[in-house]
Each structure stands twice: as structure tokens, then as C-alpha cells.
Design a protein around this motif. Sequence first.
Motif, short mmCIF file in Angstrom:
data_model
loop_
_atom_site.label_atom_id
_atom_site.label_comp_id
_atom_site.label_asym_id
_atom_site.label_seq_id
_atom_site.Cartn_x
_atom_site.Cartn_y
_atom_site.Cartn_z
N ALA A 197 1.42 -1.61 -0.12
CA ALA A 197 -0.06 -0.41 0.01
C ALA A 197 1.00 1.32 -0.02
CB ALA A 197 -0.50 -0.12 1.01
N CYS A 198 1.72 1.19 1.12
CA CYS A 198 2.72 2.28 1.37
C CYS A 198 3.74 3.01 -0.01
CB CYS A 198 3.34 1.96 2.30
SG CYS A 198 2.75 2.50 3.66
N LEU A 199 3.81 1.56 -0.83
CA LEU A 199 4.31 1.95 -2.56
C LEU A 199 3.91 1.83 -3.18
CD1 LEU A 199 7.01 -1.97 -1.95
CD2 LEU A 199 7.93 0.82 -2.24
N SER A 200 2.71 1.87 -3.81
CA SER A 200 0.64 2.09 -4.00
C SER A 200 1.21 3.83 -4.17
CB SER A 200 0.49 1.76 -4.16
OG SER A 200 0.24 0.08 -4.33
N VAL A 201 1.15 4.29 -2.90
CA VAL A 201 1.25 5.68 -2.90
C VAL A 201 2.06 5.93 -2.97
CG1 VAL A 201 1.00 7.64 -1.33
CG2 VAL A 201 -0.40 5.37 -0.52
N PHE A 202 3.73 6.00 -3.14
CA PHE A 202 4.69 6.06 -3.83
C PHE A 202 4.68 6.85 -5.15
CE2 PHE A 202 9.43 5.61 -5.18
CZ PHE A 202 9.87 7.05 -4.97
N MET A 203 4.67 5.45 -5.46
CA MET A 203 4.40 5.18 -7.46
C MET A 203 3.71 6.19 -7.74
SD MET A 203 4.89 0.91 -8.29
CE MET A 203 3.96 0.27 -7.15
N GLN A 234 1.69 1.64 -13.77
CA GLN A 234 -0.07 1.25 -14.25
C GLN A 234 -0.26 -0.11 -13.65
OE1 GLN A 234 -1.33 3.99 -17.22
NE2 GLN A 234 -0.04 5.28 -16.53
N THR A 235 0.49 -0.90 -14.25
CA THR A 235 0.34 -2.29 -14.51
C THR A 235 0.65 -2.73 -13.86
OG1 THR A 235 0.51 -2.68 -16.68
CG2 THR A 235 0.03 -4.77 -15.07
N ILE A 236 1.39 -2.33 -12.75
CA ILE A 236 1.93 -3.31 -10.98
C ILE A 236 0.30 -3.02 -9.83
CG2 ILE A 236 3.39 -3.77 -9.46
CD1 ILE A 236 3.64 -4.43 -11.96
N LEU A 237 0.36 -1.26 -10.50
CA LEU A 237 -0.59 -0.72 -9.66
C LEU A 237 -2.07 -1.34 -9.77
CD1 LEU A 237 0.38 2.67 -9.67
CD2 LEU A 237 0.35 1.57 -7.30
N THR A 238 -2.07 -1.41 -11.06
CA THR A 238 -3.64 -2.54 -10.87
C THR A 238 -3.53 -3.83 -10.00
OG1 THR A 238 -3.60 -1.11 -13.67
CG2 THR A 238 -5.48 -3.31 -12.70
N LEU A 239 -2.23 -4.36 -10.02
CA LEU A 239 -2.78 -5.65 -9.82
C LEU A 239 -2.93 -5.76 -8.00
CD1 LEU A 239 0.52 -7.48 -11.59
CD2 LEU A 239 -2.30 -7.96 -11.56
N VAL A 240 -1.90 -4.90 -7.89
CA VAL A 240 -2.21 -4.69 -6.74
C VAL A 240 -3.45 -3.90 -5.84
CG1 VAL A 240 -0.87 -3.13 -4.56
CG2 VAL A 240 0.73 -3.71 -6.06
N CYS A 241 -3.96 -3.66 -6.55
CA CYS A 241 -5.06 -3.28 -6.32
C CYS A 241 -6.26 -4.55 -5.73
CB CYS A 241 -5.62 -1.84 -7.58
SG CYS A 241 -5.30 -0.61 -6.49
N ILE A 242 -6.06 -5.16 -6.94
CA ILE A 242 -6.70 -6.51 -7.46
C ILE A 242 -6.53 -7.41 -6.29
CG2 ILE A 242 -7.45 -7.85 -8.73
CD1 ILE A 242 -7.00 -6.36 -11.47
N PHE A 243 -5.35 -7.36 -6.15
CA PHE A 243 -4.38 -8.31 -4.80
C PHE A 243 -5.05 -8.31 -3.87
CE2 PHE A 243 -1.98 -10.08 -1.32
CZ PHE A 243 -1.62 -11.62 -1.90
N VAL A 244 -5.15 -6.43 -3.10
CA VAL A 244 -5.30 -6.40 -1.67
C VAL A 244 -6.70 -6.03 -1.56
CG1 VAL A 244 -5.53 -3.93 -0.20
CG2 VAL A 244 -3.09 -4.36 -1.19
N LEU A 306 8.63 -11.34 -22.60
CA LEU A 306 7.31 -11.07 -23.17
C LEU A 306 6.08 -9.76 -23.05
CD1 LEU A 306 4.40 -13.03 -22.96
CD2 LEU A 306 5.53 -13.97 -20.24
N PHE A 307 7.20 -9.49 -21.67
CA PHE A 307 6.20 -7.79 -21.10
C PHE A 307 7.56 -6.90 -21.40
CE2 PHE A 307 5.60 -11.37 -18.31
CZ PHE A 307 4.38 -11.67 -18.42
N PRO A 308 7.71 -6.21 -22.27
CA PRO A 308 8.29 -5.18 -22.94
C PRO A 308 8.54 -4.20 -22.03
CG PRO A 308 6.47 -5.64 -24.51
CD PRO A 308 6.37 -6.97 -23.67
N ASN A 309 6.86 -4.25 -21.69
CA ASN A 309 6.62 -2.54 -20.83
C ASN A 309 6.81 -2.79 -19.47
OD1 ASN A 309 5.76 -1.14 -23.09
ND2 ASN A 309 4.22 -2.37 -22.94
N LEU A 310 7.40 -4.17 -19.28
CA LEU A 310 7.63 -4.28 -17.38
C LEU A 310 9.01 -4.43 -16.82
CD1 LEU A 310 4.97 -6.41 -16.36
CD2 LEU A 310 4.79 -4.30 -16.27
#
Length: 311
Positions: A197-203, A234-244, A306-310
Motif C-alpha cells: 500500500a505504501c509503495l502504491s502511494v509512492f508510485m 500502472q500495470t503493477i498498481l492495477t495488480l496491487v489494487c486487485i490483490f489487496v 514477454l513483458f516489454p513494458n515491465l
Amino acid sequence: MASDNLAMGIFLFSQITVGVLGNSSIIFYYMIFIFNGKHLMPKDLIIEHLTVANFLSIISRGIPQAMSDFRFKDFLNDVGCKLIVYIYRIARGVSLYVMCLLSCFQAITISSSNSRWMKLKHRATKYIGPSCSLSWPVHLVLNILTPARVSGPISNKNMTSRLSYGYCSWFASGNVVTALYMSLLCFTDGLCLCLMACLSVFMVSVLYRHKRQVQHIHSAQHCRKVLPEDRAAQTILTLVCIFVISYAFSSIVVIFTTYSKGSVLWKVGVFLFIEMCFPIVCPFVLLSNIKSSSSLFLPCCGNRKLFPNLT
């Protein structure tokens, strides 16, 4: 009741099929990628472990429940129940840890313009692989007491302390050892969730500052372009939100199911639906970042990741 079970079984089987196909696609790619002697990038290593954990979660949690809903009786004995729940708990713990690691690495990546962050990124890159590999034995040890609290659907233990899920039973225990053990698991899980959650706010703050800086430099037309680092974040933030959200709601349903009376059929169904959201949705969020779908099945045709944007 039988028709309700059948409907849940069909819906759950559909979920499992979608999730298995999505995660299998990524696993299949990495198998070909490794067999062709290609080198995995740090974030690819994280995603590889995350996909395996998601795949095991779907198999060990979804398939037994679907078979129970389809009225297959006693297809798991006591040992089978202990093993399947143990595998699920390990996979779920690894998934949580790896998602936290992915958030950390992405936060460092989007801040790597600073020299200190760049040095930290180079150091972190060396430990990504060992950290992911070490998470499996660590969670194997952390969940070592889980099999003691699980038994088959038929047991001689006290029925009043048993919560049945159709194919297996979960026993509640009020002793001090169990309380300390559960506190340890909750602490580690809560620590990872808080860090995510803290890292998401930071990003989010970094992306917002970056967007404002770009608006002062480039024209409005150029501002519509999304940089690879921003898209990855943005992809990581989406995954984090879904996971949390999935983790939090499933925990609430578990507590409600444990301490409420009455039929648990619909409660188990709701719990499982929420619980399966992340491992099913995750591969498709990752796959949406592939520039060319052909690179998934034709990795030997070029050096495309596989994940050129990651990266």
C-alpha cells in the motif's frame, strides 16, 4: 440445495478454465524462453514465480471445490486434504510475497533517475532470483502447522469445532500455540500488504510528478504518449489494487463464515469467488501489455521479451 451446488460448480469450473488458460500461457512461454537459452530479466523472474503460485492456487483451491459442488463424494482422504490445503497455503503466501517484491522493484525502477536509486536498483537486481526462490521454502516452513488443522470430510474429531467445505474440514483451536501461530501469519501478511500500500502511494505520487514535469516540456500531443516505465507502474498498481481488495474481502468473509451460524454453502461460494479473482485476472492484466500476441508463442523469432513494458 443440489441445484445450487451444480450452478456453483459450473460457474467455478468456468473460472478455473479461464484462470488455467491464462496462467498456462505465461508458463508455456517461459518454458520455451528458457529452452531457447534466453536470459530472464529480473522482473520476468518475479512474474514467473507469481504465475506458478497463481496456477497452484487455482488448482489446489478451485478444482477440489468444483468436484465437491458436482457431488463427487470422498475423492480426498485425510492425507489428500492435508496436502492440498498445505499446497494452497504455500502458493497463497508466495503470491503475496512476490507481489510485494514486484511492487518494491517497480518503485525503485521508476525512481532510478536519481543516482542513489540507480545504485539500489543494480543491487536489488542481483537478489531478485534468490529472493523469489527462497520464498518457497520459507512459506513451506511458515505453514508447517496447517496440515494439523485440516482433515477429510469425515472425522472423529469434535464436530462443533469443525467447519466443512464439502471436500475437507477445517478445525478451530483455541490453544496458545495456535493463537501465536496465527498471529505470526497475520503479521507477515499484514506487513506485506502495508508495504504494498505504501509503495502504491509512492508510485502514484512519482507518476503524478512526472506527468506534471512532462506537461511543461512537451506539447499536449506528446503528453498523450505513455512511457514504458509509467505503463509498467500502472500495470503493477492495477495488480496491487486487485490483490489487496481480493485479499481483504476474502479475509472478511473467512471471519464472517467462521463466527456465524447457519448454512455455509453461499458463504464458501462467495469466499472462493473473491479469493480466485486475483490468480485468474492477473495473467490477463500482464498479457495485455504484450505489444504483439505472436511473441507469446513465437519467442524464438526474436529477442522480444514477454513483458516489454515491465522492464
